[in-house]
Scaffold this motif. Structure first.
Motif, PDB file in Angstrom:
ATOM      1  N   ARG A 632      37.139  43.729   4.334  1.00 34.12           N
ATOM      2  CA  ARG A 632      37.758  42.460   3.978  1.00 34.12           C
ATOM      3  C   ARG A 632      38.716  42.030   5.085  1.00 34.12           C
ATOM      4  O   ARG A 632      39.481  42.848   5.603  1.00 34.12           O
ATOM      5  CB  ARG A 632      38.505  42.584   2.654  1.00 34.12           C
ATOM      6  CG  ARG A 632      39.108  41.261   2.153  1.00 34.12           C
ATOM      7  CD  ARG A 632      39.654  41.432   0.748  1.00 34.12           C
ATOM      8  NE  ARG A 632      40.613  42.535   0.690  1.00 34.12           N
ATOM      9  CZ  ARG A 632      40.981  43.133  -0.449  1.00 34.12           C
ATOM     10  NH1 ARG A 632      40.446  42.750  -1.595  1.00 34.12           N
ATOM     11  NH2 ARG A 632      41.863  44.119  -0.412  1.00 34.12           N
ATOM     12  N   ASP A 633      38.591  40.778   5.451  1.00 39.08           N
ATOM     13  CA  ASP A 633      39.479  40.179   6.455  1.00 39.08           C
ATOM     14  C   ASP A 633      39.425  40.961   7.776  1.00 39.08           C
ATOM     15  O   ASP A 633      40.454  41.212   8.428  1.00 39.08           O
ATOM     16  CB  ASP A 633      40.922  40.121   5.944  1.00 39.08           C
ATOM     17  CG  ASP A 633      41.053  39.249   4.703  1.00 39.08           C
ATOM     18  OD1 ASP A 633      40.226  38.319   4.548  1.00 39.08           O
ATOM     19  OD2 ASP A 633      41.969  39.515   3.881  1.00 39.08           O
ATOM     20  N   GLY A 634      38.233  41.369   8.160  1.00 37.26           N
ATOM     21  CA  GLY A 634      38.071  42.029   9.457  1.00 37.26           C
ATOM     22  C   GLY A 634      38.524  43.467   9.494  1.00 37.26           C
ATOM     23  O   GLY A 634      38.553  44.081  10.576  1.00 37.26           O
ATOM     24  N   GLU A 635      38.866  44.056   8.354  1.00 36.06           N
ATOM     25  CA  GLU A 635      39.335  45.440   8.310  1.00 36.06           C
ATOM     26  C   GLU A 635      38.649  46.178   7.171  1.00 36.06           C
ATOM     27  O   GLU A 635      38.282  45.592   6.149  1.00 36.06           O
ATOM     28  CB  GLU A 635      40.860  45.503   8.125  1.00 36.06           C
ATOM     29  CG  GLU A 635      41.654  44.929   9.294  1.00 36.06           C
ATOM     30  CD  GLU A 635      43.144  45.059   9.061  1.00 36.06           C
ATOM     31  OE1 GLU A 635      43.525  45.498   7.929  1.00 36.06           O
ATOM     32  OE2 GLU A 635      43.929  44.731   9.966  1.00 36.06           O
ATOM     33  N   TRP A 636      38.494  47.477   7.388  1.00 38.37           N
ATOM     34  CA  TRP A 636      37.939  48.339   6.344  1.00 38.37           C
ATOM     35  C   TRP A 636      39.025  48.654   5.326  1.00 38.37           C
ATOM     36  O   TRP A 636      40.181  48.910   5.684  1.00 38.37           O
ATOM     37  CB  TRP A 636      37.414  49.649   6.929  1.00 38.37           C
ATOM     38  CG  TRP A 636      36.231  49.467   7.841  1.00 38.37           C
ATOM     39  CD1 TRP A 636      36.252  49.385   9.194  1.00 38.37           C
ATOM     40  CD2 TRP A 636      34.873  49.335   7.441  1.00 38.37           C
ATOM     41  NE1 TRP A 636      34.996  49.194   9.686  1.00 38.37           N
ATOM     42  CE2 TRP A 636      34.114  49.168   8.626  1.00 38.37           C
ATOM     43  CE3 TRP A 636      34.216  49.310   6.217  1.00 38.37           C
ATOM     44  CZ2 TRP A 636      32.741  48.996   8.612  1.00 38.37           C
ATOM     45  CZ3 TRP A 636      32.854  49.140   6.200  1.00 38.37           C
ATOM     46  CH2 TRP A 636      32.120  48.986   7.379  1.00 38.37           C
ATOM     47  N   LEU A 637      38.670  48.630   4.082  1.00 37.54           N
ATOM     48  CA  LEU A 637      39.638  48.945   3.032  1.00 37.54           C
ATOM     49  C   LEU A 637      40.072  50.397   3.142  1.00 37.54           C
ATOM     50  O   LEU A 637      39.288  51.270   3.540  1.00 37.54           O
ATOM     51  CB  LEU A 637      39.015  48.687   1.656  1.00 37.54           C
ATOM     52  CG  LEU A 637      38.620  47.228   1.362  1.00 37.54           C
ATOM     53  CD1 LEU A 637      38.002  47.126  -0.020  1.00 37.54           C
ATOM     54  CD2 LEU A 637      39.824  46.309   1.484  1.00 37.54           C
ATOM     55  N   PRO A 638      41.328  50.706   2.816  1.00 37.15           N
ATOM     56  CA  PRO A 638      41.816  52.096   2.953  1.00 37.15           C
ATOM     57  C   PRO A 638      40.988  53.068   2.109  1.00 37.15           C
ATOM     58  O   PRO A 638      40.796  52.867   0.909  1.00 37.15           O
ATOM     59  CB  PRO A 638      43.263  52.008   2.455  1.00 37.15           C
ATOM     60  CG  PRO A 638      43.642  50.572   2.608  1.00 37.15           C
ATOM     61  CD  PRO A 638      42.384  49.784   2.375  1.00 37.15           C
ATOM     62  N   GLY A 639      40.533  54.091   2.756  1.00 36.36           N
ATOM     63  CA  GLY A 639      39.770  55.134   2.082  1.00 36.36           C
ATOM     64  C   GLY A 639      38.358  54.753   1.717  1.00 36.36           C
ATOM     65  O   GLY A 639      37.649  55.555   1.104  1.00 36.36           O
ATOM     66  N   ALA A 640      37.920  53.535   2.100  1.00 34.80           N
ATOM     67  CA  ALA A 640      36.597  53.090   1.695  1.00 34.80           C
ATOM     68  C   ALA A 640      35.503  53.882   2.403  1.00 34.80           C
ATOM     69  O   ALA A 640      34.489  54.243   1.789  1.00 34.80           O
ATOM     70  CB  ALA A 640      36.439  51.597   1.996  1.00 34.80           C
ATOM     71  N   ILE A 641      35.706  54.158   3.697  1.00 39.76           N
ATOM     72  CA  ILE A 641      34.674  54.880   4.455  1.00 39.76           C
ATOM     73  C   ILE A 641      34.546  56.310   3.947  1.00 39.76           C
ATOM     74  O   ILE A 641      33.425  56.817   3.721  1.00 39.76           O
ATOM     75  CB  ILE A 641      34.998  54.841   5.955  1.00 39.76           C
ATOM     76  CG1 ILE A 641      34.923  53.404   6.474  1.00 39.76           C
ATOM     77  CG2 ILE A 641      34.039  55.735   6.736  1.00 39.76           C
ATOM     78  CD1 ILE A 641      35.248  53.262   7.952  1.00 39.76           C
ATOM     79  N   ASP A 642      35.677  56.987   3.764  1.00 39.92           N
ATOM     80  CA  ASP A 642      35.624  58.365   3.248  1.00 39.92           C
ATOM     81  C   ASP A 642      35.005  58.419   1.860  1.00 39.92           C
ATOM     82  O   ASP A 642      34.244  59.343   1.533  1.00 39.92           O
ATOM     83  CB  ASP A 642      37.024  58.969   3.227  1.00 39.92           C
ATOM     84  CG  ASP A 642      37.583  59.199   4.624  1.00 39.92           C
ATOM     85  OD1 ASP A 642      36.761  59.358   5.557  1.00 39.92           O
ATOM     86  OD2 ASP A 642      38.817  59.220   4.778  1.00 39.92           O
ATOM     87  N   ASN A 643      35.318  57.421   1.035  1.00 40.05           N
ATOM     88  CA  ASN A 643      34.750  57.378  -0.306  1.00 40.05           C
ATOM     89  C   ASN A 643      33.239  57.169  -0.250  1.00 40.05           C
ATOM     90  O   ASN A 643      32.478  57.784  -1.001  1.00 40.05           O
ATOM     91  CB  ASN A 643      35.422  56.266  -1.104  1.00 40.05           C
ATOM     92  CG  ASN A 643      34.993  56.272  -2.563  1.00 40.05           C
ATOM     93  OD1 ASN A 643      34.688  57.317  -3.137  1.00 40.05           O
ATOM     94  ND2 ASN A 643      34.963  55.092  -3.165  1.00 40.05           N
ATOM     95  N   TYR A 644      32.791  56.300   0.666  1.00 41.65           N
ATOM     96  CA  TYR A 644      31.358  56.058   0.800  1.00 41.65           C
ATOM     97  C   TYR A 644      30.634  57.309   1.284  1.00 41.65           C
ATOM     98  O   TYR A 644      29.546  57.650   0.785  1.00 41.65           O
ATOM     99  CB  TYR A 644      31.125  54.905   1.777  1.00 41.65           C
ATOM    100  CG  TYR A 644      29.675  54.475   1.876  1.00 41.65           C
ATOM    101  CD1 TYR A 644      29.165  53.513   1.018  1.00 41.65           C
ATOM    102  CD2 TYR A 644      28.817  55.042   2.822  1.00 41.65           C
ATOM    103  CE1 TYR A 644      27.833  53.109   1.099  1.00 41.65           C
ATOM    104  CE2 TYR A 644      27.486  54.653   2.906  1.00 41.65           C
ATOM    105  CZ  TYR A 644      26.997  53.696   2.038  1.00 41.65           C
ATOM    106  OH  TYR A 644      25.675  53.320   2.118  1.00 41.65           O
ATOM    107  N   ILE A 645      31.212  58.004   2.250  1.00 43.06           N
ATOM    108  CA  ILE A 645      30.589  59.230   2.771  1.00 43.06           C
ATOM    109  C   ILE A 645      30.517  60.298   1.687  1.00 43.06           C
ATOM    110  O   ILE A 645      29.525  61.031   1.568  1.00 43.06           O
ATOM    111  CB  ILE A 645      31.364  59.728   4.003  1.00 43.06           C
ATOM    112  CG1 ILE A 645      31.207  58.732   5.153  1.00 43.06           C
ATOM    113  CG2 ILE A 645      30.879  61.110   4.431  1.00 43.06           C
ATOM    114  CD1 ILE A 645      32.043  59.076   6.361  1.00 43.06           C
TER     115      ILE A 645
END
Length: 964
Positions: A632-645
């Motif tokens: 969102r707004d050019g940035e990854w949400l906090p913890g979103a990548i780790d949660n997806y992995i």
């Protein structure tokens, strides 16, 4: 007395209060009470550990084994006794209690007693018997043998109980219903019963069945070969088994057992030193394995051979599984622990308890090994054990092994392995003695059967060969024992044969040949035993009883379908709600393409469709507002990548489960963990075939021993194929890009090959416990009394397939030349056998050489039969089935319009019919074709006859329609 005559008496006794109405209401007198008058007494045996009394010695030994866990020297644990019971069931007496007969000992000088003049010496006052029950006439009676002493001496009893002078008396005669049983008859019945039991054992002795083991009284060819009953006769097997338990990680005082009022103890200092020596042994094994890796293949083929003048087809090498190496090391560490603990016991204890006497050379080597660690606190190994002193003084120093300990261990084992049996007796050898100890087990059936024992021999033989190879051709120098390296020998082959020929060849009088003979003989017996019965089906084939658990077929299918549905939900979340509609039957594939890093997405036809870049469609999806938004707004949400992995790893675990459940007959854990979706140094495992993804694995459990392996293919249903395809094309590359972004290597392209691995460590395969854990966690929700693991799931599925699927798959044998007559005839016409034909001619380029369509079709049939049984096979639309069936019928009929005619008797001029309705085509009618085939068989010219019949049929057909 008939039941009708007995019924008034029974009714009368039921009305009497406080009288036992059933057997369980009858109270048993306490043990060692005086015998009850007018009840017969029986000679039997009493247990020394409880109040159990039995009339048969064999039954008493069974009681000692099951209840008190005693498996040897049975006679020391029971004694003779006199018994009574309320019931008389012939020789099958039950509910016995022990009585004290010291109050009724009788001394007599003859067998026949005159009741008017007999002198009786008893240890208590005479029994007063009511006069109405006694016949006082001068009748001769037989005195029961347990009450009579036939010697001429009087019985000496305590003075307060015995009247030393003979007392004249008349012996009462009891009523006829209370006459004791003849002791001679009882003894005869017992002898006959024992003879029958022995006869049954002899008849069943050589019929090997899947039992837990054998007892001291069993007799068969296997026990005669190993002679364990003679080796351990009269020895405490519980103590022997407890002796080879490994020291704990924090060594403490180890209590071996209790023998002859003495505690056998291994002090804490000895346990710490044993632990240090075991660590030195593990280092020695690492050196031995390094030597194997640096030895030529031809020498290792000779080293693996057990016959003279012929090498083995496969070389002696490392075990393919690291877990197996650790398991083998554990067996040898147990043996070394056993030997060292016995070394610290006295020679008398070793002889009386364990039945082994250490030879002088063994004692010298063990003493050197023992002294190579930290010097002992006391001067003697056999010093009196003092717990306080041992705890306070002997545990302060940390022990460490040295290279000297490793070298001394090599010399010790080489001495044991090269010992010659001069008199042909092998039991004095330490290795053979411990192999006998491994034949013991701690329960009633104290000897292992051949099926359970042979797995213990393989580690002893393998490491024995490994140590001797290190002794024969070491790579590193051994300075303390003065053993040169292999390069100093003029001929390494000659040096190899000097060790291999006498010490490894089958039939020689050395330890390893003796173990090989046991292994070969045990496997023959084990094959005759067959598999252990573990399954039983219900009558309707809906419930499978596996061991003590029940597996419902309905619950089994529901479990599989639920796992697939749950995995689909996880996939939808990882795809951000986007599920593309893809026709997998149009995905191009070349199974034989061996180019490195190739997989189906890189096929030229699929590259034209840009299949490799399809995952980029997920980038805008992850930015859309909603429950799946990550960016969102050019940035990854906090913890979103780790949660997806993390969700990706969970999904992949469930995908592994779905593939394991739906691929057909399940694979072993080494096959599952090493699956590759793209080529590496070897061919990939995931391929397309007929629109379904399949895993093709080249594997055989014993491939390292007999140098043979073959392909196995497992096809996945359409639902699981969709899951796997979307993961490989969409989720896997998208996750890899996220991992590279986290690592800061956005431009670094790492080629991944493994299918089942963590996203952050793609080059490390998952362990088999990952699949085991997911199997257990999901199966427990459907099966309350069983948790599936890899092993027991394989057992259940094989049982289901053998019973419910074997009739749905055509029998197939790849080497059966007479199965396909046409194929066999074509092969013979080329002048080759079928094996030569398959291995050298007409191999299709798009398939691997050993995985041609003929074999793939058979695996495909097995997998699809499994899909249909589970109810997850792809369903065909009913309209498609109708079209496939109806089309041939319509094409076989021809409509021939002619000039219309008016119907007779009608006034409507527009009413018309065809005078000729559909005419049967003589060239394509199935009826005519069948008649032609019949005519050919009868060697009759069919053309003229069939034409004539067709004309007749057409006329009749048209006439019937016109008449209607």
């Amino acid at each position: 007395m008939s039941s009708k005559d007995r019924s008034p008496a029974v009714a009368h006794f039921k009305r009497i209060p406080n009288i036992a109405q059933k057997q369980s209401d009858i109270r048993q007198p306490p043990s060692y009470c005086p015998p009850l008058p007018y009840l017969p007494t029986y000679s039997g045996f009493a247990c020394c550990h409880c109040d159990t009394g039995l009339t048969v010695a064999r039954s008493m030994t069974t009681h000692l084994s099951k209840v008190h866990d005693i498996h040897c020297q049975y006679k020391l644990h029971y004694r003779s006794a006199t018994l009574q019971t309320w019931y008389n069931h012939g020789h099958n007496l039950q509910c016995l209690w022990i009585v004290n007969t010291s109050s009724q000992l009788v001394n007599t000088s003859s067998q026949l007693v005159n009741t008017s003049s007999q002198l009786v010496n008893t240890s208590s006052p005479l029994i007063n018997i009511p006069s109405q029950l006694v016949n006082t006439s001068s009748q001769l009676v037989n005195i029961p043998s347990q009450l009579v002493n036939t010697s001429s001496q009087l019985v000496n009893t305590p003075s307060q109980l015995v009247n030393q002078q003979s007392v004249p008396t008349t012996l009462p005669v009891p009523l006829k219903s209370a006459i004791p049983l003849d002791t001679t008859d009882d003894m005869l019945d017992d002898m006959l019963e024992e003879n029958e039991e022995l006869l049954v054992e002899e008849l069943d002795g050589d019929h090997y069945t899947a039992t837990k083991g054998y007892t001291w009284h069993d007799s068969n060819v296997w026990l005669k070969r190993v002679q364990w009953q003679e080796v351990f006769n009269g020895r405490p097997t519980e103590i022997i088994i407890a002796t080879y338990k490994l020291p704990s990680r924090t060594p403490d005082t180890y209590r071996i057992g209790h023998y002859n009022n003495n505690d056998l103890v291994s002090p804490r200092a000895n346990e710490k030193r044993i632990a240090v020596i075991l660590e030195a042994f593990r280092q020695l094994i690492d050196r031995c394995l390094n030597t194997v890796d640096k030895t030529s293949s031809q020498i290792r083929c000779w080293w693996q051979s057990i016959v003279r003048h012929s090498p083995y087809r496969a070389p002696f090498s490392r075990l393919q599984n690291k877990a197996s190496i650790q398991k083998y090391i554990a067996y040898w560490c147990r043996m070394l622990t056993y030997i060292l603990r016995l070394f610290n016991l006295t020679e008398d204890i070793r002889d009386r308890v364990y039945g082994i006497r250490y030879q002088e050379k063994d004692l010298q080597h063990l003493q050197q090994i023992w002294d190579s660690t930290t010097p002992p606190i006391s001067d003697s190994r056999h010093a009196t054990y003092d717990p306080d002193t041992d705890y306070n003084n002997n545990c302060a120093k940390a022990l460490s092994h040295t290279k000297q300990t490793e070298e001394l261990l090599l010399l010790f084992w080489a001495t044991v392995l090269t010992e010659h049996f001069d008199d042909g007796t092998s039991t004095r050898n330490l290795l053979i003695h411990f192999s006998n100890v491994l034949g013991l087990q701690a329960h009633a059936s104290c000897f292992r059967n051949s099926k359970d024992y042979t797995p213990y021999l393989a580690p002893l033989i393998y490491f024995g060969k490994l140590i001797l190879l290190e002794y024969a051709l070491p790579v590193q120098l051994y300075t303390f024992i003065d053993l040169p390296v292999r390069d100093t020998y003029q001929s390494q082959v000659q040096r190899m044969h000097s060790i291999q020929s006498p010490y490894l060849i089958r039939g020689n009088f050395h330890p390893i040949p003796e173990l090989i003979e046991r292994l070969k003989f045990g496997r023959v017996i084990a094959n005759n035993m067959g598999a252990k019965p573990t399954m039983q089906w219900s009558d309707n084939k809906e419930i499978l009883h596996y061991l003590d658990s029940k597996v419902s077929m309905h619950d089994f299918k529901s479990w599989v379908k639920t796992c697939i549905d749950g995995t689909k939900q996880q996939l939808q979340e990882l795809m951000f709600g986007y599920i593309p509609n893809i026709d997998l039957s149009k995905v191009a594939e070349s199974m034989s393409m061996d180019k490195r890093s190739f997989y189906f997405a890189l096929h030229p036809e699929n590259v034209k469709k840009d299949m490799v870049g399809w995952y980029k469609q997920l980038i805008p999806k992850c930015k859309e507002p909603g429950p799946y938004q990550m960016h969102r707004d050019g940035e990854w949400l906090p913890g979103a990548i780790d949660n997806y992995i993390s969700k990706r790893d969970t999904f992949l675990q469930h995908l592994m489960l779905c593939m394991h459940l739906t691929g057909g007959l399940p694979a072993r854990s080494p096959e599952i963990s090493t699956i590759k979706y793209r080529n590496s140094d070897t061919l990939r495992n995931i391929m397309f075939y007929k629109g379904l993804l399949a895993s093709t694995i080249r594997y055989h459990k014993a491939q390292t021993s007999h140098n043979h392996e073959f392909y196995v293919a497992r096809f996945y249903p359409d639902c699981v194929t969709q899951l796997l395809f979307l993961y490989l094309v969409y989720i896997r590359p998208f996750t890899s890009s996220l991992v590279r972004r986290i690592a800061g290597n956005d431009g670094l392209q790492q080629v991944e090959h493994l299918l089942f691995c963590d996203a952050k460590t793609p080059h490390i395969p998952w362990k088999s416990r990952v699949l085991t854990n997911i199997l257990k966690s999901t199966s427990i929700q459907y099966f309350s009394d069983i948790q599936f693991g890899i092993a027991n799931y394989r057992q259940v599925v094989v049982g289901i397939a053998d019973t419910l699927l074997k009739d749905k798959v055509k029998m197939f044998d790849l080497k059966n030349t007479y199965q396909d007559i046409v194929h066999t005839t074509m092969t013979w016409q080329t002048g080759h056998s079928l094996a030569i034909r398959q291995g050298n001619y007409a191999a299709q380029m798009e398939y691997p050489v050993n995985l041609q369509p003929r074999l793939l079709e058979q695996y495909f049939a097995i997998s699809t039969a499994w899909h249909r049984w589970l109810g997850i096979a792809k369903t065909i639309k009913k309209m498609d089935i109708v079209q496939r069936v109806e089309t041939p019928r319509i094409s076989s009929l021809k409509m021939t319009p002619v000039s219309p005619i008016r119907t007779v008797g009608t006034t409507n001029p527009n009413t018309q019919i065809y005078t000729r309705l559909p005419t049967l085509s003589t060239s394509s009618s199935p009826i005519i074709e069948a008649k032609k085939r019949k005519a050919r068989k009868l060697s009759i010219e069919p053309e003229e006859r069939e034409t004539k019949r067709a004309k007749i049929c057409n006329r009749k057909f048209a006439y019937v329609l016109i008449s209607r």
